[in-house]
Design an enzyme around this catalytic site. Structure first.
Site, PDB file in Angstrom:
ATOM      1  N   HIS A  88      39.775  41.492  42.539  1.00 50.57           N
ATOM      2  CA  HIS A  88      39.946  40.818  41.848  1.00 50.57           C
ATOM      3  C   HIS A  88      39.867  40.664  40.550  1.00 50.57           C
ATOM      4  O   HIS A  88      40.293  40.252  39.360  1.00 50.57           O
ATOM      5  CB  HIS A  88      39.100  39.127  42.299  1.00 50.57           C
TER       6      HIS A  88
HETATM    7  C1  UD1 Z   1      35.889  34.988  37.302  1.00 51.45           C
HETATM    8  C2  UD1 Z   1      34.906  36.017  36.070  1.00 51.45           C
HETATM    9  C3  UD1 Z   1      34.787  37.180  36.686  1.00 51.45           C
HETATM   10  C4  UD1 Z   1      34.076  36.935  38.103  1.00 51.45           C
HETATM   11  C5  UD1 Z   1      35.094  36.108  38.466  1.00 51.45           C
HETATM   12  C6  UD1 Z   1      34.395  35.632  40.645  1.00 51.45           C
HETATM   13  C7  UD1 Z   1      35.207  36.010  33.160  1.00 51.45           C
HETATM   14  C8  UD1 Z   1      36.499  36.649  32.583  1.00 51.45           C
HETATM   15  N1  UD1 Z   1      36.055  36.930  35.013  1.00 51.45           N
HETATM   16  O1  UD1 Z   1      37.146  35.705  36.827  1.00 51.45           O
HETATM   17  O2  UD1 Z   1      33.593  37.717  36.223  1.00 51.45           O
HETATM   18  O3  UD1 Z   1      34.224  37.905  38.684  1.00 51.45           O
HETATM   19  O4  UD1 Z   1      35.482  34.804  38.264  1.00 51.45           O
HETATM   20  O5  UD1 Z   1      35.711  34.819  41.309  1.00 51.45           O
HETATM   21  O6  UD1 Z   1      35.097  35.252  33.579  1.00 51.45           O
HETATM   22  N2  UD1 Z   1      42.649  30.175  39.874  1.00 51.45           N
HETATM   23  C9  UD1 Z   1      43.136  29.415  40.410  1.00 51.45           C
HETATM   24  N3  UD1 Z   1      42.128  28.488  40.873  1.00 51.45           N
HETATM   25  C10 UD1 Z   1      40.540  28.418  40.896  1.00 51.45           C
HETATM   26  C11 UD1 Z   1      40.288  29.714  40.195  1.00 51.45           C
HETATM   27  C12 UD1 Z   1      41.391  30.806  39.725  1.00 51.45           C
HETATM   28  O7  UD1 Z   1      43.976  29.211  41.020  1.00 51.45           O
HETATM   29  O8  UD1 Z   1      40.245  27.774  41.163  1.00 51.45           O
HETATM   30  C13 UD1 Z   1      43.530  31.206  39.276  1.00 51.45           C
HETATM   31  C14 UD1 Z   1      44.262  30.909  38.178  1.00 51.45           C
HETATM   32  O9  UD1 Z   1      45.778  31.191  38.006  1.00 51.45           O
HETATM   33  C15 UD1 Z   1      43.622  31.890  36.539  1.00 51.45           C
HETATM   34  C16 UD1 Z   1      43.078  33.187  37.848  1.00 51.45           C
HETATM   35  O10 UD1 Z   1      43.019  32.787  38.849  1.00 51.45           O
HETATM   36  O11 UD1 Z   1      44.408  32.158  35.949  1.00 51.45           O
HETATM   37  C17 UD1 Z   1      41.853  33.799  36.837  1.00 51.45           C
HETATM   38  O12 UD1 Z   1      40.772  32.965  37.032  1.00 51.45           O
HETATM   39  P1  UD1 Z   1      39.315  32.903  35.928  1.00 51.45           P
HETATM   40  O13 UD1 Z   1      38.656  32.334  35.495  1.00 51.45           O
HETATM   41  O14 UD1 Z   1      40.473  33.676  34.130  1.00 51.45           O
HETATM   42  O15 UD1 Z   1      39.108  34.618  35.753  1.00 51.45           O
HETATM   43  P2  UD1 Z   1      38.647  35.128  37.463  1.00 51.45           P
HETATM   44  O16 UD1 Z   1      39.389  36.472  38.139  1.00 51.45           O
HETATM   45  O17 UD1 Z   1      38.489  33.776  38.315  1.00 51.45           O
HETATM   46  N1  UDP Z   2      32.802  35.749  48.346  1.00 51.95           N
HETATM   47  C1  UDP Z   2      33.830  34.465  48.982  1.00 51.95           C
HETATM   48  N2  UDP Z   2      35.018  34.137  49.841  1.00 51.95           N
HETATM   49  C2  UDP Z   2      35.477  35.465  49.907  1.00 51.95           C
HETATM   50  C3  UDP Z   2      35.296  36.528  48.998  1.00 51.95           C
HETATM   51  C4  UDP Z   2      34.074  36.276  47.928  1.00 51.95           C
HETATM   52  O1  UDP Z   2      32.787  33.609  49.803  1.00 51.95           O
HETATM   53  O2  UDP Z   2      37.255  34.991  49.742  1.00 51.95           O
HETATM   54  C5  UDP Z   2      31.917  36.107  47.829  1.00 51.95           C
HETATM   55  C6  UDP Z   2      31.032  36.799  48.158  1.00 51.95           C
HETATM   56  O3  UDP Z   2      31.086  36.783  49.165  1.00 51.95           O
HETATM   57  C7  UDP Z   2      29.528  36.513  46.727  1.00 51.95           C
HETATM   58  C8  UDP Z   2      30.477  36.474  46.056  1.00 51.95           C
HETATM   59  O4  UDP Z   2      31.645  35.825  46.485  1.00 51.95           O
HETATM   60  O5  UDP Z   2      28.591  36.327  47.047  1.00 51.95           O
HETATM   61  C9  UDP Z   2      31.172  36.993  44.361  1.00 51.95           C
HETATM   62  O6  UDP Z   2      32.275  36.785  43.669  1.00 51.95           O
HETATM   63  P1  UDP Z   2      33.017  37.433  43.528  1.00 51.95           P
HETATM   64  O7  UDP Z   2      33.855  38.198  44.458  1.00 51.95           O
HETATM   65  O8  UDP Z   2      34.216  36.631  43.082  1.00 51.95           O
HETATM   66  O9  UDP Z   2      32.758  37.486  42.065  1.00 51.95           O
HETATM   67  P2  UDP Z   2      31.831  39.191  41.641  1.00 51.95           P
HETATM   68  O10 UDP Z   2      30.736  39.303  42.045  1.00 51.95           O
HETATM   69  O11 UDP Z   2      32.248  40.142  41.353  1.00 51.95           O
HETATM   70  O12 UDP Z   2      31.703  38.283  39.926  1.00 51.95           O
END
Ligand code: UD1
Ligand code: UDP
Length: 356
Positions: free
Chosen positions: A203
Protein backbone atom coordinates in the site's frame (compact mmCIF):
# COMPACT_ATOMS: atom_id res chain seq x y z
CA UNK A 1 -3.67 14.09 33.82
CA UNK A 2 -5.55 15.02 30.66
CA UNK A 3 -4.39 13.47 27.40
CA UNK A 4 -5.46 14.53 23.92
CA UNK A 5 -4.84 11.53 21.65
CA UNK A 6 -4.76 12.14 17.90
CA UNK A 7 -5.28 9.17 15.58
CA UNK A 8 -6.53 8.87 12.02
CA UNK A 9 -5.18 5.87 10.11
CA UNK A 10 -5.52 2.08 10.47
CA UNK A 11 -2.22 1.30 12.21
CA UNK A 12 -2.81 4.10 14.70
CA UNK A 13 -6.03 2.55 15.98
CA UNK A 14 -4.12 -0.66 16.67
CA UNK A 15 -1.26 1.21 18.42
CA UNK A 16 -3.65 3.39 20.43
CA UNK A 17 -5.74 0.44 21.70
CA UNK A 18 -3.41 -0.82 24.46
CA UNK A 19 -2.25 2.69 25.39
CA UNK A 20 -5.77 4.08 25.59
CA UNK A 21 -6.76 1.26 27.93
CA UNK A 22 -3.74 1.96 30.16
CA UNK A 23 -4.31 5.75 30.09
CA UNK A 24 -7.93 5.44 31.10
CA UNK A 25 -7.18 3.49 34.27
CA UNK A 26 -6.19 6.66 36.13
CA UNK A 27 -6.34 9.51 33.66
CA UNK A 28 -8.67 11.32 31.28
CA UNK A 29 -8.38 10.83 27.55
CA UNK A 30 -9.98 12.84 24.76
CA UNK A 31 -9.76 10.71 21.63
CA UNK A 32 -9.66 12.71 18.42
CA UNK A 33 -10.00 10.89 15.08
CA UNK A 34 -8.92 13.06 12.17
CA UNK A 35 -10.98 11.01 9.71
CA UNK A 36 -7.95 10.31 7.50
CA UNK A 37 -9.25 6.73 7.19
CA UNK A 38 -13.01 6.41 7.08
CA UNK A 39 -14.19 3.15 5.43
CA UNK A 40 -15.63 0.79 8.01
CA UNK A 41 -12.93 -1.77 7.11
CA UNK A 42 -10.16 0.84 7.63
CA UNK A 43 -11.52 2.48 10.77
CA UNK A 44 -14.66 1.57 12.78
CA UNK A 45 -14.00 -2.16 12.51
CA UNK A 46 -10.80 -1.66 14.54
CA UNK A 47 -12.59 0.30 17.25
CA UNK A 48 -15.09 -2.56 17.57
CA UNK A 49 -12.59 -5.43 17.48
CA UNK A 50 -10.11 -3.78 19.83
CA UNK A 51 -12.76 -2.36 22.16
CA UNK A 52 -11.45 1.17 21.72
CA UNK A 53 -13.93 3.73 23.05
CA UNK A 54 -15.55 5.63 20.16
CA UNK A 55 -13.73 8.85 19.28
CA UNK A 56 -14.90 11.92 21.20
CA UNK A 57 -14.63 13.81 17.93
CA UNK A 58 -14.12 12.83 14.30
CA UNK A 59 -12.92 15.67 12.09
CA UNK A 60 -13.88 13.69 8.97
CA UNK A 61 -11.12 15.24 6.86
CA UNK A 62 -11.20 12.33 4.39
CA UNK A 63 -8.69 11.82 1.58
CA UNK A 64 -6.70 14.45 -0.26
CA UNK A 65 -3.25 15.60 -1.32
CA UNK A 66 -0.71 15.83 1.48
CA UNK A 67 -0.95 19.59 1.96
CA UNK A 68 -4.72 19.74 1.76
CA UNK A 69 -5.26 16.73 4.02
CA UNK A 70 -2.79 17.84 6.69
CA UNK A 71 -4.05 21.41 6.57
CA UNK A 72 -7.65 20.26 7.00
CA UNK A 73 -6.70 18.56 10.27
CA UNK A 74 -4.99 21.54 11.91
CA UNK A 75 -7.88 23.85 12.88
CA UNK A 76 -9.97 21.03 14.35
CA UNK A 77 -7.11 19.68 16.44
CA UNK A 78 -6.15 23.21 17.48
CA UNK A 79 -9.70 24.04 18.65
CA UNK A 80 -9.90 20.93 20.80
CA UNK A 81 -6.42 21.55 22.21
CA UNK A 82 -7.36 25.11 23.15
CA UNK A 83 -10.69 24.07 24.64
CA UNK A 84 -9.39 21.06 26.59
CA UNK A 85 -5.96 22.42 27.53
CA UNK A 86 -4.50 18.88 27.87
CA UNK A 87 -1.30 18.05 29.70
CA UNK A 88 -0.13 16.13 26.64
CA UNK A 89 -0.94 15.68 22.99
CA UNK A 90 -0.22 12.04 22.19
CA UNK A 91 0.57 11.05 18.61
CA UNK A 92 1.53 7.73 17.01
CA UNK A 93 3.75 6.66 14.16
CA UNK A 94 4.29 8.57 10.96
CA UNK A 95 1.10 9.52 9.11
CA UNK A 96 -0.25 12.93 8.18
CA UNK A 97 -2.40 12.71 11.32
CA UNK A 98 0.80 12.33 13.39
CA UNK A 99 2.30 15.40 11.76
CA UNK A 100 -0.82 17.52 12.30
CA UNK A 101 -1.18 16.55 15.97
CA UNK A 102 2.50 17.24 16.67
CA UNK A 103 2.46 20.61 14.91
CA UNK A 104 -0.58 21.81 16.83
CA UNK A 105 1.01 20.88 20.15
CA UNK A 106 4.30 22.56 19.28
CA UNK A 107 2.61 25.78 18.17
CA UNK A 108 0.38 25.97 21.23
CA UNK A 109 3.23 25.01 23.59
CA UNK A 110 1.32 21.95 24.71
CA UNK A 111 3.79 19.12 25.37
CA UNK A 112 3.80 16.50 22.62
CA UNK A 113 4.51 12.81 23.21
CA UNK A 114 5.39 10.72 20.17
CA UNK A 115 4.90 6.97 20.36
CA UNK A 116 7.16 5.17 17.87
CA UNK A 117 9.72 7.95 17.92
CA UNK A 118 13.16 7.62 16.35
CA UNK A 119 12.36 5.34 13.43
CA UNK A 120 14.28 6.18 10.28
CA UNK A 121 14.36 4.68 6.80
CA UNK A 122 16.71 7.49 5.67
CA UNK A 123 14.60 7.82 2.55
CA UNK A 124 13.02 11.26 2.40
CA UNK A 125 10.97 10.32 -0.68
CA UNK A 126 8.71 8.40 1.67
CA UNK A 127 6.05 10.71 3.11
CA UNK A 128 6.26 8.76 6.36
CA UNK A 129 9.94 9.70 6.79
CA UNK A 130 9.16 13.41 6.55
CA UNK A 131 6.30 13.04 9.02
CA UNK A 132 8.35 11.16 11.59
CA UNK A 133 11.38 13.45 11.37
CA UNK A 134 9.24 16.56 11.88
CA UNK A 135 7.16 14.96 14.63
CA UNK A 136 10.30 13.88 16.49
CA UNK A 137 11.89 17.30 16.26
CA UNK A 138 8.88 19.07 17.77
CA UNK A 139 8.09 16.44 20.42
CA UNK A 140 8.91 16.76 24.10
CA UNK A 141 8.67 13.09 24.99
CA UNK A 142 10.08 10.62 22.49
CA UNK A 143 8.88 7.13 23.22
CA UNK A 144 11.04 4.74 21.23
CA UNK A 145 10.20 1.11 20.49
CA UNK A 146 13.87 0.05 20.42
CA UNK A 147 17.28 1.29 21.55
CA UNK A 148 18.25 1.64 17.90
CA UNK A 149 15.48 4.20 17.47
CA UNK A 150 16.82 6.12 20.48
CA UNK A 151 20.31 6.07 18.91
CA UNK A 152 18.89 7.47 15.67
CA UNK A 153 17.54 10.41 17.67
CA UNK A 154 20.87 10.94 19.41
CA UNK A 155 22.55 11.23 16.00
CA UNK A 156 20.16 14.10 15.25
CA UNK A 157 20.99 15.77 18.56
CA UNK A 158 17.79 14.69 20.36
CA UNK A 159 18.76 13.29 23.74
CA UNK A 160 16.37 14.92 26.20
CA UNK A 161 12.97 13.30 26.83
CA UNK A 162 13.99 10.12 24.99
CA UNK A 163 12.90 6.79 26.45
CA UNK A 164 12.88 3.24 25.08
CA UNK A 165 9.53 1.73 26.10
CA UNK A 166 9.11 -1.20 23.66
CA UNK A 167 6.68 -1.51 20.81
CA UNK A 168 2.98 -0.96 21.58
CA UNK A 169 2.19 -3.06 18.49
CA UNK A 170 3.76 -6.00 20.30
CA UNK A 171 1.41 -5.31 23.24
CA UNK A 172 -1.55 -5.34 20.84
CA UNK A 173 -0.29 -8.53 19.18
CA UNK A 174 0.10 -10.37 22.49
CA UNK A 175 -3.28 -9.22 23.72
CA UNK A 176 -5.09 -10.38 20.59
CA UNK A 177 -3.30 -13.28 18.94
CA UNK A 178 -5.05 -15.99 20.99
CA UNK A 179 -8.44 -14.33 20.46
CA UNK A 180 -7.67 -14.23 16.73
CA UNK A 181 -6.73 -17.93 16.69
CA UNK A 182 -10.00 -18.85 18.41
CA UNK A 183 -12.34 -16.50 16.61
CA UNK A 184 -11.27 -16.20 12.99
CA UNK A 185 -12.32 -18.92 10.59
CA UNK A 186 -11.18 -16.91 7.59
CA UNK A 187 -8.33 -19.24 6.57
CA UNK A 188 -10.72 -22.17 6.14
CA UNK A 189 -13.48 -20.00 4.64
CA UNK A 190 -11.06 -18.88 1.94
CA UNK A 191 -10.14 -22.49 1.22
CA UNK A 192 -6.55 -21.93 2.35
CA UNK A 193 -4.39 -24.55 3.98
CA UNK A 194 -2.26 -23.47 6.93
CA UNK A 195 1.41 -22.96 5.95
CA UNK A 196 0.55 -23.30 2.25
CA UNK A 197 0.11 -19.65 1.26
CA UNK A 198 2.00 -16.39 1.31
CA UNK A 199 0.19 -13.36 2.75
CA UNK A 200 0.74 -10.18 0.74
CA UNK A 201 0.08 -6.51 1.54
CA UNK A 202 1.15 -3.55 -0.61
CA UNK A 203 0.00 0.00 0.00
CA UNK A 204 2.95 2.39 0.29
CA UNK A 205 2.60 5.36 -2.06
CA UNK A 206 6.05 4.84 -3.61
CA UNK A 207 5.07 1.32 -4.69
CA UNK A 208 1.41 1.76 -5.50
CA UNK A 209 1.32 5.13 -7.26
CA UNK A 210 4.12 4.10 -9.62
CA UNK A 211 2.69 1.76 -12.25
CA UNK A 212 6.10 0.29 -13.12
CA UNK A 213 6.86 -0.59 -9.48
CA UNK A 214 3.39 -2.00 -8.83
CA UNK A 215 3.63 -4.04 -12.04
CA UNK A 216 7.06 -5.38 -11.07
CA UNK A 217 5.84 -6.40 -7.60
CA UNK A 218 2.86 -8.25 -8.99
CA UNK A 219 5.00 -9.93 -11.66
CA UNK A 220 7.35 -11.23 -8.95
CA UNK A 221 4.44 -12.39 -6.79
CA UNK A 222 2.86 -14.16 -9.77
CA UNK A 223 6.15 -15.74 -10.89
CA UNK A 224 6.75 -17.14 -7.40
CA UNK A 225 4.07 -19.70 -8.21
CA UNK A 226 3.03 -19.72 -4.53
CA UNK A 227 -0.58 -19.51 -3.49
CA UNK A 228 -0.92 -15.87 -2.43
CA UNK A 229 -3.62 -14.11 -0.41
CA UNK A 230 -3.74 -10.35 -0.91
CA UNK A 231 -6.01 -8.15 1.25
CA UNK A 232 -6.04 -4.99 -0.82
CA UNK A 233 -5.73 -1.51 0.73
CA UNK A 234 -8.12 1.03 -0.90
CA UNK A 235 -5.20 3.04 -2.32
CA UNK A 236 -3.98 -0.12 -4.04
CA UNK A 237 -7.47 -1.09 -5.21
CA UNK A 238 -7.74 2.31 -6.94
CA UNK A 239 -4.25 2.00 -8.47
CA UNK A 240 -4.98 -1.50 -9.79
CA UNK A 241 -8.22 -0.29 -11.36
CA UNK A 242 -6.67 2.74 -13.05
CA UNK A 243 -3.44 1.07 -14.20
CA UNK A 244 -4.91 -2.18 -15.49
CA UNK A 245 -2.02 -4.04 -13.77
CA UNK A 246 -3.20 -7.52 -12.77
CA UNK A 247 -1.67 -10.36 -10.78
CA UNK A 248 -1.82 -13.97 -12.01
CA UNK A 249 -4.34 -16.67 -11.02
CA UNK A 250 -2.24 -17.81 -8.04
CA UNK A 251 -3.09 -14.53 -6.30
CA UNK A 252 -6.45 -14.11 -4.52
CA UNK A 253 -7.50 -10.52 -3.90
CA UNK A 254 -9.83 -9.76 -0.99
CA UNK A 255 -11.01 -6.58 0.72
CA UNK A 256 -8.99 -5.30 3.71
CA UNK A 257 -9.65 -7.45 6.74
CA UNK A 258 -10.05 -6.67 10.45
CA UNK A 259 -7.15 -6.89 12.88
CA UNK A 260 -8.20 -10.27 14.29
CA UNK A 261 -8.57 -11.75 10.81
CA UNK A 262 -5.20 -10.29 9.85
CA UNK A 263 -3.48 -11.82 12.88
CA UNK A 264 -5.02 -15.19 12.01
CA UNK A 265 -3.91 -14.88 8.37
CA UNK A 266 -0.37 -14.02 9.52
CA UNK A 267 -0.34 -16.86 12.03
CA UNK A 268 -1.23 -19.42 9.36
CA UNK A 269 0.91 -18.08 6.52
CA UNK A 270 4.08 -19.83 5.38
CA UNK A 271 5.61 -16.41 4.73
CA UNK A 272 4.59 -12.76 4.48
CA UNK A 273 5.43 -10.30 1.70
CA UNK A 274 4.72 -6.68 2.52
CA UNK A 275 5.72 -3.03 2.34
CA UNK A 276 3.92 -2.24 5.62
CA UNK A 277 5.81 -1.12 8.71
CA UNK A 278 3.35 -2.82 11.04
CA UNK A 279 3.14 -6.08 9.13
CA UNK A 280 6.97 -6.41 9.05
CA UNK A 281 6.99 -6.46 12.85
CA UNK A 282 3.96 -8.73 13.10
CA UNK A 283 5.74 -11.23 10.83
CA UNK A 284 8.59 -11.21 13.35
CA UNK A 285 6.23 -11.55 16.34
CA UNK A 286 4.53 -14.50 14.60
CA UNK A 287 7.82 -16.15 13.62
CA UNK A 288 7.19 -15.88 9.88
CA UNK A 289 9.63 -15.08 7.09
CA UNK A 290 9.15 -11.48 5.97
CA UNK A 291 9.87 -10.45 2.41
CA UNK A 292 9.89 -6.67 2.38
CA UNK A 293 8.93 -4.98 -0.88
CA UNK A 294 11.09 -1.94 -0.22
CA UNK A 295 14.73 -0.98 -0.68
CA UNK A 296 15.00 0.31 2.88
CA UNK A 297 13.26 -0.32 6.14
CA UNK A 298 13.11 1.54 9.43
CA UNK A 299 12.81 -1.87 11.17
CA UNK A 300 16.40 -2.92 10.50
CA UNK A 301 16.54 -5.10 13.63
CA UNK A 302 14.33 -7.70 11.94
CA UNK A 303 16.70 -7.82 8.94
CA UNK A 304 19.77 -8.15 11.16
CA UNK A 305 18.06 -10.96 13.10
CA UNK A 306 17.70 -12.84 9.81
CA UNK A 307 13.89 -12.85 9.64
CA UNK A 308 13.35 -10.07 7.10
CA UNK A 309 14.82 -9.66 3.63
CA UNK A 310 14.65 -6.47 1.57
CA UNK A 311 13.85 -7.24 -2.06
CA UNK A 312 12.57 -3.87 -3.27
CA UNK A 313 10.55 -4.22 -6.45
CA UNK A 314 12.93 -6.58 -8.26
CA UNK A 315 10.58 -9.25 -9.67
CA UNK A 316 13.19 -12.00 -9.66
CA UNK A 317 14.26 -11.32 -6.09
CA UNK A 318 10.62 -11.21 -4.98
CA UNK A 319 9.79 -14.53 -6.66
CA UNK A 320 12.93 -16.23 -5.31
CA UNK A 321 12.39 -15.00 -1.74
CA UNK A 322 8.72 -15.96 -1.77
CA UNK A 323 9.73 -19.49 -2.78
CA UNK A 324 12.88 -19.99 -0.71
CA UNK A 325 13.40 -17.46 2.12
CA UNK A 326 12.39 -19.44 5.22
CA UNK A 327 14.52 -18.41 8.24
CA UNK A 328 14.42 -20.59 11.31
CA UNK A 329 17.00 -19.14 13.71
CA UNK A 330 16.52 -17.52 17.09
CA UNK A 331 14.15 -14.59 17.49
CA UNK A 332 15.52 -12.36 20.24
CA UNK A 333 12.98 -10.17 22.00
CA UNK A 334 13.62 -7.00 20.01
CA UNK A 335 10.42 -5.14 20.75
CA UNK A 336 10.07 -5.21 24.51
CA UNK A 337 8.02 -7.44 26.78
CA UNK A 338 4.46 -6.58 25.75
CA UNK A 339 4.10 -3.90 28.44
CA UNK A 340 5.10 -0.86 26.42
CA UNK A 341 1.71 0.80 26.96
CA UNK A 342 2.13 0.90 30.73
CA UNK A 343 5.58 2.45 30.25
CA UNK A 344 4.07 5.09 27.97
CA UNK A 345 1.61 6.06 30.71
CA UNK A 346 4.32 6.03 33.39
CA UNK A 347 6.47 8.29 31.23
CA UNK A 348 3.59 10.69 30.62
CA UNK A 349 2.78 10.94 34.33
CA UNK A 350 6.35 11.29 35.52
CA UNK A 351 7.78 13.62 32.83
CA UNK A 352 7.78 17.21 33.78
CA UNK A 353 7.63 19.39 30.72
CA UNK A 354 7.08 22.98 31.63
CA UNK A 355 4.89 25.14 29.47
CA UNK A 356 6.63 28.42 28.71
C1 UD1 B 1 -1.65 6.30 5.18
C2 UD1 B 1 -0.30 6.78 5.69
C3 UD1 B 1 0.69 5.64 5.64
C4 UD1 B 1 0.17 4.42 6.36
C5 UD1 B 1 -1.21 4.06 5.86
C6 UD1 B 1 -1.79 2.96 6.71
C7 UD1 B 1 0.22 9.16 5.25
C8 UD1 B 1 1.01 10.08 4.42
N1 UD1 B 1 0.23 7.86 4.87
O1 UD1 B 1 -1.47 5.94 3.82
O2 UD1 B 1 1.89 6.04 6.27
O3 UD1 B 1 1.04 3.35 6.13
O4 UD1 B 1 -2.08 5.20 5.95
O5 UD1 B 1 -2.77 2.24 6.06
O6 UD1 B 1 -0.38 9.56 6.22
N2 UD1 B 1 -8.91 5.44 1.04
C9 UD1 B 1 -10.18 4.92 1.02
N3 UD1 B 1 -10.79 4.73 2.22
C10 UD1 B 1 -10.21 5.00 3.42
C11 UD1 B 1 -8.93 5.54 3.41
C12 UD1 B 1 -8.27 5.74 2.22
O7 UD1 B 1 -10.76 4.66 -0.02
O8 UD1 B 1 -10.83 4.77 4.47
C13 UD1 B 1 -8.21 5.62 -0.25
C14 UD1 B 1 -8.45 6.98 -0.89
O9 UD1 B 1 -8.52 6.79 -2.28
C15 UD1 B 1 -7.18 7.73 -0.54
C16 UD1 B 1 -6.13 6.63 -0.53
O10 UD1 B 1 -6.81 5.48 -0.04
O11 UD1 B 1 -6.88 8.73 -1.45
C17 UD1 B 1 -4.93 6.93 0.34
O12 UD1 B 1 -5.33 7.25 1.68
P1 UD1 B 1 -4.36 8.16 2.62
O13 UD1 B 1 -4.91 8.19 3.99
O14 UD1 B 1 -4.07 9.43 1.95
O15 UD1 B 1 -3.01 7.39 2.60
P2 UD1 B 1 -2.70 5.84 2.84
O16 UD1 B 1 -2.15 5.27 1.58
O17 UD1 B 1 -3.86 5.17 3.47
N1 UDP C 1 -3.96 -4.77 8.86
C1 UDP C 1 -5.26 -5.21 9.02
N2 UDP C 1 -5.96 -5.57 7.91
C2 UDP C 1 -5.44 -5.54 6.65
C3 UDP C 1 -4.09 -5.09 6.50
C4 UDP C 1 -3.38 -4.70 7.62
O1 UDP C 1 -5.76 -5.28 10.14
O2 UDP C 1 -6.15 -5.89 5.69
C5 UDP C 1 -3.20 -4.37 10.05
C6 UDP C 1 -1.91 -5.11 10.25
O3 UDP C 1 -2.12 -6.33 10.91
C7 UDP C 1 -1.10 -4.13 11.07
C8 UDP C 1 -1.57 -2.78 10.58
O4 UDP C 1 -2.81 -3.02 9.89
O5 UDP C 1 -1.44 -4.24 12.44
C9 UDP C 1 -0.58 -2.20 9.63
O6 UDP C 1 -1.11 -1.08 9.01
P1 UDP C 1 -0.75 -0.65 7.54
O7 UDP C 1 -0.07 -1.77 6.84
O8 UDP C 1 -1.99 -0.11 6.95
O9 UDP C 1 0.21 0.60 7.77
P2 UDP C 1 1.75 0.74 8.16
O10 UDP C 1 2.04 -0.13 9.31
O11 UDP C 1 2.55 0.43 6.93
O12 UDP C 1 1.86 2.20 8.46
Amino acid sequence: MKILTVVGARPQFIKAAPVSRAVRQDHQEFLLHTGQHYDDAMSDLFFRQLHIPPPDLNLEVGSGRHGAQTAAMLPGIESVALEKSPDWILVYGDTNSTLAGALVGAKLHIPVAHVEAGLRSYDRRMPEEVNRVVADHVSDLLLCPTDRAASNLAREGITVGVLTVGDVMYDAFRQNVEIARRSSGLVAELGLEPDRYVLLTVHRAENVDDQARLGAILRGVTDSGRRVLFPVHPRTRAALASSGVKPGPNVTLIDPVGYLEMLALEDNAEAIATDSGGVQREAYFAGKACITLRERTEWTETVDAGWNVLVGTDSEKIAAAMRDFRPSGARPQLFGDGHAAERVVDALSSSKVSNP
